[in-house]
Motif scaffolding. Structure first.
Motif, mmCIF file in Angstrom:
data_model
loop_
_atom_site.group_PDB
_atom_site.id
_atom_site.type_symbol
_atom_site.label_atom_id
_atom_site.label_comp_id
_atom_site.label_asym_id
_atom_site.label_seq_id
_atom_site.Cartn_x
_atom_site.Cartn_y
_atom_site.Cartn_z
ATOM 1 N N SER A 1 -9.941 -11.973 -12.215
ATOM 2 C CA SER A 1 -10.905 -12.331 -11.174
ATOM 3 C C SER A 1 -10.989 -13.841 -10.993
ATOM 4 O O SER A 1 -11.128 -14.339 -9.870
ATOM 5 C CB SER A 1 -12.288 -11.763 -11.523
ATOM 6 O OG SER A 1 -12.253 -10.349 -11.543
ATOM 7 N N GLN B 1 -7.902 -15.135 -9.135
ATOM 8 C CA GLN B 1 -7.874 -14.746 -7.726
ATOM 9 C C GLN B 1 -9.129 -15.162 -6.970
ATOM 10 O O GLN B 1 -9.211 -14.964 -5.759
ATOM 11 C CB GLN B 1 -7.674 -13.235 -7.604
ATOM 12 C CG GLN B 1 -6.345 -12.752 -8.182
ATOM 13 C CD GLN B 1 -6.132 -11.261 -8.035
ATOM 14 O OE1 GLN B 1 -7.081 -10.485 -7.938
ATOM 15 N NE2 GLN B 1 -4.877 -10.852 -8.001
ATOM 16 N N ASP C 1 -11.942 -13.763 -6.950
ATOM 17 C CA ASP C 1 -12.425 -12.531 -6.316
ATOM 18 C C ASP C 1 -12.970 -11.625 -7.411
ATOM 19 O O ASP C 1 -12.255 -11.291 -8.359
ATOM 20 C CB ASP C 1 -11.275 -11.857 -5.571
ATOM 21 C CG ASP C 1 -11.719 -10.673 -4.728
ATOM 22 O OD1 ASP C 1 -12.813 -10.120 -4.993
ATOM 23 O OD2 ASP C 1 -10.969 -10.288 -3.805
ATOM 24 N N THR D 1 -14.062 -8.500 -7.071
ATOM 25 C CA THR D 1 -14.001 -7.074 -6.726
ATOM 26 C C THR D 1 -13.435 -6.231 -7.862
ATOM 27 O O THR D 1 -14.021 -5.202 -8.238
ATOM 28 C CB THR D 1 -13.149 -6.864 -5.466
ATOM 29 O OG1 THR D 1 -13.685 -7.648 -4.396
ATOM 30 C CG2 THR D 1 -13.149 -5.396 -5.060
ATOM 31 N N TYR E 1 -5.703 -3.219 -5.686
ATOM 32 C CA TYR E 1 -6.425 -4.377 -5.145
ATOM 33 C C TYR E 1 -6.045 -5.658 -5.879
ATOM 34 O O TYR E 1 -5.966 -6.733 -5.272
ATOM 35 C CB TYR E 1 -7.935 -4.147 -5.246
ATOM 36 C CG TYR E 1 -8.762 -5.173 -4.514
ATOM 37 C CD1 TYR E 1 -9.209 -4.938 -3.215
ATOM 38 C CD2 TYR E 1 -9.091 -6.401 -5.104
ATOM 39 C CE1 TYR E 1 -9.963 -5.881 -2.527
ATOM 40 C CE2 TYR E 1 -9.833 -7.351 -4.422
ATOM 41 C CZ TYR E 1 -10.262 -7.083 -3.137
ATOM 42 O OH TYR E 1 -10.998 -8.025 -2.448
ATOM 43 N N SER E 2 -5.800 -5.553 -7.184
ATOM 44 C CA SER E 2 -5.456 -6.748 -7.966
ATOM 45 C C SER E 2 -4.155 -7.382 -7.485
ATOM 46 O O SER E 2 -3.910 -8.570 -7.720
ATOM 47 C CB SER E 2 -5.339 -6.392 -9.451
ATOM 48 O OG SER E 2 -4.187 -5.602 -9.714
ATOM 49 N N GLN E 3 -3.318 -6.589 -6.811
ATOM 50 C CA GLN E 3 -2.050 -7.101 -6.300
ATOM 51 C C GLN E 3 -2.145 -7.581 -4.850
ATOM 52 O O GLN E 3 -1.471 -8.541 -4.459
ATOM 53 C CB GLN E 3 -0.970 -6.017 -6.392
ATOM 54 C CG GLN E 3 -0.578 -5.615 -7.802
ATOM 55 C CD GLN E 3 0.311 -6.657 -8.480
ATOM 56 O OE1 GLN E 3 1.004 -7.427 -7.840
ATOM 57 N NE2 GLN E 3 0.260 -6.675 -9.804
ATOM 58 N N GLN F 1 -5.385 -7.593 -2.815
ATOM 59 C CA GLN F 1 -6.730 -8.026 -2.400
ATOM 60 C C GLN F 1 -7.260 -7.298 -1.163
ATOM 61 O O GLN F 1 -7.999 -7.868 -0.358
ATOM 62 C CB GLN F 1 -6.778 -9.548 -2.165
ATOM 63 C CG GLN F 1 -6.906 -10.369 -3.439
ATOM 64 C CD GLN F 1 -5.593 -10.393 -4.214
ATOM 65 O OE1 GLN F 1 -4.591 -10.913 -3.718
ATOM 66 N NE2 GLN F 1 -5.602 -9.834 -5.413
ATOM 67 N N HIS F 2 -6.883 -6.047 -1.018
ATOM 68 C CA HIS F 2 -7.525 -5.184 -0.031
ATOM 69 C C HIS F 2 -7.288 -3.733 -0.444
ATOM 70 O O HIS F 2 -6.524 -3.466 -1.362
ATOM 71 C CB HIS F 2 -7.001 -5.447 1.394
ATOM 72 C CG HIS F 2 -5.561 -5.102 1.592
ATOM 73 N ND1 HIS F 2 -4.559 -6.043 1.590
ATOM 74 C CD2 HIS F 2 -4.928 -3.906 1.787
ATOM 75 C CE1 HIS F 2 -3.397 -5.467 1.791
ATOM 76 N NE2 HIS F 2 -3.584 -4.157 1.910
#
Length: 304
Positions: free
Chosen positions: A115, A118, A120, A122, A168-170, A172-173
């Motif tokens: 996190s 990135q 982020d 999430t 998502y970790s790869q 980001q959506h």
């Protein structure tokens, strides 16, 4: 060393191998592989650093779940006839409690690192949700596994959430591909837990654990297993037909012989404790191969 002492050492080692539950770590590895493969199918790139960190963190978190479950089960007495319980092997509940928490902290630490890299949060929130659900399975005051909700928790945690978090970790959506893949992995994960109840139905009953097999009985439980497995195979066909998943995910159907072996084994030995206990390991094998084949199908879809 005498023959007797050698046999005792071998027996002890076998108990430790059973306690560590090495095959069960498939449920932590496969969602990360599948989610990352789905991400590659989507964007054609792969961050190996993120993948490795997530994979190690997932393994550490499942170690926390396994060890803490033995710790909490010791409080209810359900594992009194389980020689390979870590609590029974070590006989130091305080040590086991802190050891499990160290694994949890290290696992969460890896996700915090992802996190931070990135910028982020999430993925961190999704993994924390998984940990909360994992705790609710056996941890007081919830003990939802004792209320027959373990399979649902396993489906959600190790299926849609874990696969989507890895995806998502790869990228980001989020995507329908990760959700559909997560549903398939979640069902096969729940099958593992479902099969683990057949050989301990008496211990579960007397400990007040209302597992699905305690509620259904072994015969009806074997029929339910067949229905769930057939439904999973149907989804493997259904998702590509509707183009929810790429065509090459049909490869997951190659795991059908293992699924058939599992259903046949449980149908034949559902009420024979010494024989049906092996069903959990057949279920793990099915989970592993179906997950790997799904990942291969996702990757091949990018090239073919």
């Amino acid at each position: 060393m005498s023959i007797v002492s050698t046999r005792k050492l071998t027996s002890r080692q076998r108990l430790w191998l059973a306690a560590i539950k090495v095959p069960v770590y498939s449920v932590s590895v496969i969602p990360i592989i599948v989610g990352s493969s789905a991400a590659f199918e989507k964007i054609s790139t792969f961050d190996f650093r993120i993948f490795t960190t997530f994979l190690i963190s997932s393994i550490l978190i499942i170690a926390w779940i396994n060890i803490s479950n033995d710790y909490f089960d010791a409080d209810t007495g359900i594992d009194k006839n389980k020689p390979h319980s870590i609590v029974n092997l070590i006989n130091n509940k305080s040590l086991i409690f802190w050891l499990s928490n160290i694994f949890l902290i290290l696992g969460i630490g890896g996700i915090v690192l992802i996190s931070w890299l990135q910028k982020d949060l999430t993925v961190l929130f999704m993994v924390i949700l998984c940990c909360i659900l994992g705790y609710s399975y056996q941890g007081p005051p919830f003990r939802l596994g004792y209320k027959g909700l373990g399979e649902i928790i396993s489906f959600i945690t190790f299926g849609p959430i874990a696969v989507s978090a890895s995806y998502y970790s790869q990228v980001q959506h989020f995507s329908i591909i990760s959700l559909a893949s997560g549903i398939l992995i979640g069902i096969s994960t729940s099958i593992i837990l479902f099969c683990s109840h057949f050989h301990q139905v008496k211990d579960d009953f007397f400990a007040g654990k209302r597992s699905p097999i305690v509620f259904l009985g072994t015969k009806l439980g074997s029929i339910v297993l067949k229905v769930i497995t057939v439904f999973l195979m149907f989804l493997v066909i259904f998702f590509p037909i509707l183009k929810i998943l790429p065509f090459w995910t049909f490869l997951s159907l190659l795991s059908f012989p293992v699924a058939h072996k599992l259903v046949q084994h449980v149908s034949q030995y559902h009420n024979q404790t010494s024989k049906v206990k092996n069903s959990k390991f057949i279920a793990i094998k099915f989970h592993f191969f179906s997950g790997i084949l799904l990942s291969v199908g996702l990757i091949l879809s990018k090239f073919i």
